[in-house]
Design an enzyme around this catalytic site. Structure first.
Site, mmCIF file in Angstrom:
data_model
loop_
_atom_site.group_PDB
_atom_site.id
_atom_site.type_symbol
_atom_site.label_atom_id
_atom_site.label_comp_id
_atom_site.label_asym_id
_atom_site.label_seq_id
_atom_site.Cartn_x
_atom_site.Cartn_y
_atom_site.Cartn_z
ATOM 1 N N HIS A 89 -1.543 3.148 4.646
ATOM 2 C CA HIS A 89 -2.551 3.915 3.911
ATOM 3 C C HIS A 89 -2.679 5.308 4.521
ATOM 4 C CE1 HIS A 89 -6.362 5.065 2.084
ATOM 5 N NE2 HIS A 89 -6.265 4.012 1.279
ATOM 6 N N ASP A 114 1.635 0.025 -4.911
ATOM 7 C CA ASP A 114 0.428 0.156 -5.749
ATOM 8 C C ASP A 114 0.297 1.542 -6.382
ATOM 9 O OD1 ASP A 114 -0.345 1.388 -3.327
ATOM 10 O OD2 ASP A 114 -2.325 0.427 -3.255
ATOM 11 N N HIS A 115 0.665 2.607 -5.651
ATOM 12 C CA HIS A 115 0.517 3.985 -6.166
ATOM 13 C C HIS A 115 1.219 4.915 -5.194
ATOM 14 C CE1 HIS A 115 -2.508 4.360 -3.048
ATOM 15 N NE2 HIS A 115 -3.101 3.278 -3.515
ATOM 16 N N THR A 154 -5.634 1.577 -5.615
ATOM 17 C CA THR A 154 -5.242 0.165 -5.444
ATOM 18 C C THR A 154 -5.871 -0.735 -6.498
ATOM 19 O OG1 THR A 154 -5.319 0.544 -3.056
ATOM 20 C CG2 THR A 154 -5.073 -1.729 -3.780
ATOM 21 N N GLU A 208 0.819 -1.204 0.000
ATOM 22 C CA GLU A 208 0.000 0.000 0.000
ATOM 23 C C GLU A 208 0.864 1.270 0.000
ATOM 24 O OE1 GLU A 208 -3.326 0.479 -0.372
ATOM 25 O OE2 GLU A 208 -2.807 2.608 -0.299
HETATM 26 C C1 GP9 Z 1 -8.898 -0.842 0.605
HETATM 27 C C2 GP9 Z 1 -7.475 -0.700 0.196
HETATM 28 C C3 GP9 Z 1 -7.140 0.763 -0.056
HETATM 29 O O1 GP9 Z 1 -9.465 -2.100 0.577
HETATM 30 O O2 GP9 Z 1 -7.116 -1.535 -0.842
HETATM 31 O O3 GP9 Z 1 -7.537 1.239 -1.283
HETATM 32 P P1 GP9 Z 1 -6.999 2.652 -1.867
HETATM 33 O O4 GP9 Z 1 -7.697 3.743 -1.087
HETATM 34 O O5 GP9 Z 1 -5.525 2.718 -1.632
HETATM 35 O O6 GP9 Z 1 -7.338 2.621 -3.297
HETATM 36 MN MN MN Z 2 -3.790 1.720 -2.271
#
Ligand code: GP9
Ligand code: MN
Length: 423
Positions: A198, A257-258, A82, A38
């Site tokens: 996150h 992921d980003h 994500t 994340e």
């Molecule tokens: C939530 C997690 C976060 O299930 O994968 O998603 P994001 O906000 O990073 O897209």
């Molecule tokens: Mn994410």
């Protein structure tokens, strides 16, 4: 219709590159574990704060004998965050310019990694400590042909100190996943979606002794703390995989992921990086880490410029899975013949020498715009636009309905559903 799909097919087939024989099939028949890290950006790799490494475990994988680390690898996500990363990595298609493809096109026909690998005898499963409806995941996973989806209902969500707004913290998440993973028939294709790191990167002060940074910005300061916690959760997971005996039979792909730190935090990021954050520099900060760990495969630090869309081809070639017939807009990151062009959803394009950022062409070496009238960015930009346009066409017009790769058994999404084990 089928004419349009031919245009896509012709483009894709003309742009497939030969796999690198040093790597092709070197992980044949192995299990696959993806970990979505994340919000992890590449600037944390090797970073120290007050003499302490932020990600000591990931750092130990750089230059490890069986780990390939890509240091010019970029996320290509848009508003789907994500979920975009998941979509891009598993389909070799781009997310959409607006909205999240997981929300808008979950009923499309796809030829996704889980479906393709099913034909090679793989069982697939996704693991995530949030509930299955978030990002419409359960609908998209049916379309992609995931056999199992272990969502929050499979985990112990009763301890307040282990809970975050988006679900279960990473250490209990990976710990409780192990028994389910061990039960899966092998070879398996799995993904684990972490979430401790996150935004707003809080609630982990009792989970790590890593001190927050001191950059005058709480979000940036705490980011190092939650990234450090994720790093030690990954170490715990690797140790458990080794103990279970799975490690030696598994290819592990770790990817950021980003971005986690948005442009709203440029001032603190200037202190972190010691450089002024220009548009050019901000684009370069979209690097995320990619590690491919495959026991028995030669490790290296690989400097090729690539993005999430390129990973599927890379993995299939490592597994020795013939993918010549599948539609994908990526090129194997290990191939010697690849064109190093990284398209972004906002129209930016990065190559090893030049970057086209908000319509301005920069020389990467100086970070300055090239002289006026130069066409240094033109070819790469054209190529990037073409790939994005064709990919969007595939998604918007659901073109894979009309595409029947040889030997591929189409997924019927009604065969898949994910039941709450404790209703
Ligand atoms: C939530 C997690 C976060 O299930 O994968 O998603 P994001 O906000 O990073 O897209
Ligand atoms: Mn994410």
């Amino acid at each position: 219709d089928s004419n349009e799909v031919s245009e896509v097919e012709n483009y894709v087939k003309a742009n497939k590159v030969d796999p690198n024989p040093e790597y092709f099939g070197k992980a044949k028949g192995k299990n696959v574990i993806y970990v979505s890290m994340e919000s992890l950006q590449n600037f944390v790799i090797g970073k120290e704060i007050d003499g302490q490494e932020v990600t000591p475990f990931l750092n130990s994988l750089v230059e490890k004998e069986d780990a390939i680390y890509f240091d010019n690898f970029f996320h290509q996500t848009g508003q789907g965050k994500t979920s975009d990363a998941e979509f891009i990595m598993e389909n070799g298609l781009f997310g959409l310019p607006q909205g999240a493809v997981y929300m808008t096109n979950a009923n499309n026909t796809l030829q996704s990694a889980p479906g393709i690998l099913k034909g090679e005898g793989y069982t697939s499963a996704a693991f995530h400590g949030n509930y299955k409806t978030f990002w419409n995941r359960s609908e998209m996973y049916r379309t992609m042909g995931y056999d199992e989806f272990y969502d929050a209902t499979y985990y112990d969500m009763s301890k307040p100190e282990e809970q975050l707004p988006y679900g279960l913290k990473d250490k209990p998440f990976f710990k409780e996943s192990m028994p389910m993973l061990k039960e899966l028939p092998q070879p398996f294709y799995t993904k684990f979606i972490s979430l401790s790191n996150h935004f707003p990167f809080d609630r982990h002060e009792n989970d790590t002794d890593f001190e927050p940074g001191q950059f005058g910005d709480g979000v940036v300061n705490r980011y190092f703390q939650t990234a450090n916690y994720m790093d030690s959760a990954l170490e715990q997971f690797f140790n458990d995989l080794k103990e279970s005996g799975l490690y030696d039979d598994t290819v592990i792909v770790l990817y950021g992921d980003h971005y986690g730190i948005s442009e709203n935090h440029n001032r603190a990021m200037e202190q972190v990086t010691g450089e002024e954050i220009t548009d050019f520099k901000n684009a370069q900060l979209q690097r995320v880490p990619l590690f491919i760990i495959a026991p028995g495969v030669k490790g290296e630090v690989n400097h090729t410029y690539g993005g999430q869309v390129d990973v599927r081809e890379t993995l299939f070639n490592l597994l020795g899975v013939d993918n010549k017939d599948y539609i994908s807009f990526g090129q194997d990151l290990l191939s010697k013949d690849r064109k190093q062009i990284v398209p972004f959803r906002n129209g930016d394009v990065i190559t090893p020498e030049y970057s086209d950022i908000k319509g301005v062409c920069y020389d990467n070496e100086t970070g300055q715009p090239v002289e006026e009238g130069s066409n240094a960015c033109e070819e790469a930009s054209k190529e990037a636009t073409k790939r994005l346009e064709l990919s969007d066409k595939v998604v918007y017009e659901d073109l894979l309905r009309f595409y029947k790769p040889e030997g591929y058994k189409q997924i019927d999404r009604s065969d898949y559903q994910y039941i709450n084990p404790n209703p």
